[in-house]
Design a protein around this motif. Structure first.
Motif, PDB file in Angstrom:
ATOM      1  N   GLU A  19       0.805  -1.224   0.000  1.00 58.27           N
ATOM      2  CA  GLU A  19       0.000   0.000   0.000  1.00 58.27           C
ATOM      3  C   GLU A  19       0.835   1.268   0.000  1.00 58.27           C
ATOM      4  O   GLU A  19       0.323   2.328  -0.301  1.00 58.27           O
ATOM      5  CB  GLU A  19      -0.991  -0.001   1.181  1.00 58.27           C
ATOM      6  N   GLY A  20       2.127   1.162   0.260  1.00 58.20           N
ATOM      7  CA  GLY A  20       2.978   2.334   0.296  1.00 58.20           C
ATOM      8  C   GLY A  20       3.479   2.773  -1.072  1.00 58.20           C
ATOM      9  O   GLY A  20       4.015   3.859  -1.214  1.00 58.20           O
ATOM     10  N   ARG A  21       3.341   1.940  -2.105  1.00 62.38           N
ATOM     11  CA  ARG A  21       3.857   2.280  -3.424  1.00 62.38           C
ATOM     12  C   ARG A  21       2.831   3.103  -4.183  1.00 62.38           C
ATOM     13  O   ARG A  21       1.635   2.835  -4.109  1.00 62.38           O
ATOM     14  CB  ARG A  21       4.182   1.000  -4.200  1.00 62.38           C
ATOM     15  N   PRO A  22       3.291   4.110  -4.946  1.00 66.39           N
ATOM     16  CA  PRO A  22       2.352   4.925  -5.705  1.00 66.39           C
ATOM     17  C   PRO A  22       1.596   4.089  -6.725  1.00 66.39           C
ATOM     18  O   PRO A  22       2.156   3.243  -7.397  1.00 66.39           O
ATOM     19  CB  PRO A  22       3.254   5.945  -6.424  1.00 66.39           C
ATOM     20  N   GLY A  23       0.291   4.326  -6.832  1.00 66.75           N
ATOM     21  CA  GLY A  23      -0.536   3.662  -7.821  1.00 66.75           C
ATOM     22  C   GLY A  23      -0.998   2.267  -7.435  1.00 66.75           C
ATOM     23  O   GLY A  23      -1.865   1.705  -8.079  1.00 66.75           O
ATOM     24  N   THR A  24      -0.428   1.703  -6.383  1.00 66.67           N
ATOM     25  CA  THR A  24      -0.789   0.336  -5.998  1.00 66.67           C
ATOM     26  C   THR A  24      -2.236   0.263  -5.548  1.00 66.67           C
ATOM     27  O   THR A  24      -2.939  -0.697  -5.872  1.00 66.67           O
ATOM     28  CB  THR A  24       0.140  -0.179  -4.884  1.00 66.67           C
ATOM     29  N   GLU A  25      -2.694   1.260  -4.814  1.00 60.30           N
ATOM     30  CA  GLU A  25      -4.079   1.254  -4.345  1.00 60.30           C
ATOM     31  C   GLU A  25      -5.040   1.298  -5.526  1.00 60.30           C
ATOM     32  O   GLU A  25      -6.008   0.554  -5.572  1.00 60.30           O
ATOM     33  CB  GLU A  25      -4.327   2.427  -3.400  1.00 60.30           C
ATOM     34  N   ARG A  26      -4.746   2.155  -6.515  1.00 56.75           N
ATOM     35  CA  ARG A  26      -5.597   2.234  -7.714  1.00 56.75           C
ATOM     36  C   ARG A  26      -5.564   0.929  -8.483  1.00 56.75           C
ATOM     37  O   ARG A  26      -6.580   0.464  -8.985  1.00 56.75           O
ATOM     38  CB  ARG A  26      -5.144   3.379  -8.620  1.00 56.75           C
ATOM     39  N   THR A  27      -4.372   0.334  -8.588  1.00 55.06           N
ATOM     40  CA  THR A  27      -4.237  -0.942  -9.284  1.00 55.06           C
ATOM     41  C   THR A  27      -5.035  -2.015  -8.561  1.00 55.06           C
ATOM     42  O   THR A  27      -5.757  -2.792  -9.188  1.00 55.06           O
ATOM     43  CB  THR A  27      -2.756  -1.350  -9.396  1.00 55.06           C
ATOM     44  N   GLY A  28      -4.914  -2.061  -7.257  1.00 51.44           N
ATOM     45  CA  GLY A  28      -5.678  -3.035  -6.463  1.00 51.44           C
ATOM     46  C   GLY A  28      -7.169  -2.852  -6.647  1.00 51.44           C
ATOM     47  O   GLY A  28      -7.911  -3.828  -6.782  1.00 51.44           O
ATOM     48  N   GLU A  29      -7.603  -1.606  -6.680  1.00 52.42           N
ATOM     49  CA  GLU A  29      -9.019  -1.296  -6.902  1.00 52.42           C
ATOM     50  C   GLU A  29      -9.460  -1.794  -8.278  1.00 52.42           C
ATOM     51  O   GLU A  29     -10.516  -2.411  -8.416  1.00 52.42           O
ATOM     52  CB  GLU A  29      -9.224   0.221  -6.801  1.00 52.42           C
ATOM     53  N   ALA A  30      -8.636  -1.565  -9.292  1.00 53.15           N
ATOM     54  CA  ALA A  30      -8.975  -2.011 -10.653  1.00 53.15           C
ATOM     55  C   ALA A  30      -9.040  -3.532 -10.714  1.00 53.15           C
ATOM     56  O   ALA A  30      -9.956  -4.090 -11.334  1.00 53.15           O
ATOM     57  CB  ALA A  30      -7.950  -1.477 -11.655  1.00 53.15           C
ATOM     58  N   LEU A 167      -7.742 -18.976  -8.532  1.00 54.10           N
ATOM     59  CA  LEU A 167      -7.871 -17.541  -8.812  1.00 54.10           C
ATOM     60  C   LEU A 167      -8.203 -16.782  -7.533  1.00 54.10           C
ATOM     61  O   LEU A 167      -7.599 -15.752  -7.235  1.00 54.10           O
ATOM     62  CB  LEU A 167      -8.948 -17.311  -9.874  1.00 54.10           C
ATOM     63  N   LYS A 168      -9.126 -17.306  -6.768  1.00 54.26           N
ATOM     64  CA  LYS A 168      -9.513 -16.658  -5.513  1.00 54.26           C
ATOM     65  C   LYS A 168      -8.323 -16.588  -4.559  1.00 54.26           C
ATOM     66  O   LYS A 168      -8.043 -15.544  -3.981  1.00 54.26           O
ATOM     67  CB  LYS A 168     -10.668 -17.430  -4.865  1.00 54.26           C
ATOM     68  N   TYR A 169      -7.591 -17.691  -4.435  1.00 56.79           N
ATOM     69  CA  TYR A 169      -6.436 -17.731  -3.543  1.00 56.79           C
ATOM     70  C   TYR A 169      -5.370 -16.724  -3.986  1.00 56.79           C
ATOM     71  O   TYR A 169      -4.846 -15.962  -3.176  1.00 56.79           O
ATOM     72  CB  TYR A 169      -5.857 -19.150  -3.511  1.00 56.79           C
ATOM     73  N   ASP A 170      -5.058 -16.727  -5.281  1.00 58.66           N
ATOM     74  CA  ASP A 170      -4.004 -15.858  -5.785  1.00 58.66           C
ATOM     75  C   ASP A 170      -4.399 -14.379  -5.805  1.00 58.66           C
ATOM     76  O   ASP A 170      -3.533 -13.519  -5.920  1.00 58.66           O
ATOM     77  CB  ASP A 170      -3.568 -16.291  -7.194  1.00 58.66           C
ATOM     78  N   SER A 171      -5.689 -14.099  -5.707  1.00 58.39           N
ATOM     79  CA  SER A 171      -6.131 -12.707  -5.741  1.00 58.39           C
ATOM     80  C   SER A 171      -6.499 -12.189  -4.353  1.00 58.39           C
ATOM     81  O   SER A 171      -6.909 -11.036  -4.223  1.00 58.39           O
ATOM     82  CB  SER A 171      -7.332 -12.556  -6.683  1.00 58.39           C
ATOM     83  N   GLU A 172      -6.347 -13.001  -3.317  1.00 61.29           N
ATOM     84  CA  GLU A 172      -6.760 -12.583  -1.977  1.00 61.29           C
ATOM     85  C   GLU A 172      -6.041 -11.326  -1.510  1.00 61.29           C
ATOM     86  O   GLU A 172      -6.607 -10.553  -0.757  1.00 61.29           O
ATOM     87  CB  GLU A 172      -6.598 -13.719  -0.966  1.00 61.29           C
ATOM     88  N   GLU A 173      -4.837 -11.103  -1.955  1.00 62.17           N
ATOM     89  CA  GLU A 173      -4.110  -9.923  -1.496  1.00 62.17           C
ATOM     90  C   GLU A 173      -4.785  -8.630  -1.928  1.00 62.17           C
ATOM     91  O   GLU A 173      -4.566  -7.602  -1.340  1.00 62.17           O
ATOM     92  CB  GLU A 173      -2.666  -9.956  -1.994  1.00 62.17           C
ATOM     93  N   VAL A 174      -5.635  -8.680  -2.977  1.00 62.88           N
ATOM     94  CA  VAL A 174      -6.305  -7.453  -3.418  1.00 62.88           C
ATOM     95  C   VAL A 174      -7.734  -7.367  -2.927  1.00 62.88           C
ATOM     96  O   VAL A 174      -8.392  -6.370  -3.091  1.00 62.88           O
ATOM     97  CB  VAL A 174      -6.287  -7.300  -4.961  1.00 62.88           C
ATOM     98  N   GLU A 175      -8.241  -8.443  -2.338  1.00 60.71           N
ATOM     99  CA  GLU A 175      -9.646  -8.445  -1.872  1.00 60.71           C
ATOM    100  C   GLU A 175      -9.832  -7.636  -0.621  1.00 60.71           C
ATOM    101  O   GLU A 175      -9.007  -7.331   0.122  1.00 60.71           O
ATOM    102  CB  GLU A 175     -10.136  -9.885  -1.643  1.00 60.71           C
TER     103      GLU A 175
END
Length: 175
Positions: A19-30, A167-175
């Motif tokens: 969450e500290g990197r620029p744009g990561t929050e927007r990328t996670g949201e997308a 897919l669910k497991y590998d995407s949990e970091e953005v959920e």
């Protein structure tokens, strides 16, 4: 802003302090939005299969004077629906891979598409086999083919479920 649509089962911040990197929050949201759309598309697939099976049962019940024009129209509508869903899933995979730096998730979608194509082909083969078994009940080979296709279809559905779990497991970091 996400309005509480996530599962809420996460364990907090993503590993590595992303969450500290620029744009990561927007990328996670997308990524979250694309995965949410994928879940909606999978629900549409399930509903389309339900309608396809329901229509095929109605077609078989019209024997011996099958209402083929109505069934042909159903096949056309199902084909259009699945084609649209597939195009959208492929577009999601492309965005995940090319724009959002998630080739791992895109690969799951590519595998999902392959299995969904297999499922559709098996479903069509099964419908044809069911009609042959109904029209020629004395031919044991038709009943055997129905059972073999049902087994293959179950295995394909299990593979789809496994891909969705991965897919669910590998995407949990953005959920």
């Amino acid at each position: 802003m996400v309005s509480g649509t996530g599962s809420g089962t996460g364990t907090g911040a993503a590993p590595g302090g992303r969450e500290g990197r620029p744009g990561t929050e927007r990328t996670g949201e997308a990524v979250r939005e694309l995965l949410q759309r994928l879940r909606a598309l999978q629900s549409e697939r399930v509903e389309t299969y339900r309608l396809f099976e329901e229509g095929h049962r109605a077609y078989l019940s019209s024997a011996p004077h099958y209402d083929f024009p109505r069934y042909r129209q159903l096949v056309h509508e199902v084909t259009v629906a699945f084609s649209g869903i597939s195009r959208e899933v492929l577009a999601i995979a492309g965005r995940l891979r090319d724009e959002l730096g998630r080739p791992d998730l895109a690969q799951h979608l590519a595998r999902l598409q392959e299995r969904e194509q297999e499922k559709l082909q098996l479903t069509a083969q099964l419908q044809l086999a069911r009609q042959q078994a109904q029209d020629q009940p004395e031919v044991d080979a038709h009943q055997q083919e129905v059972q073999e296709l049902k087994h293959k279809l179950i295995k394909t559905i299990e593979a789809i479920s496994e891909i969705l779990q991965d897919l669910k497991y590998d995407s949990e970091e953005v959920e």
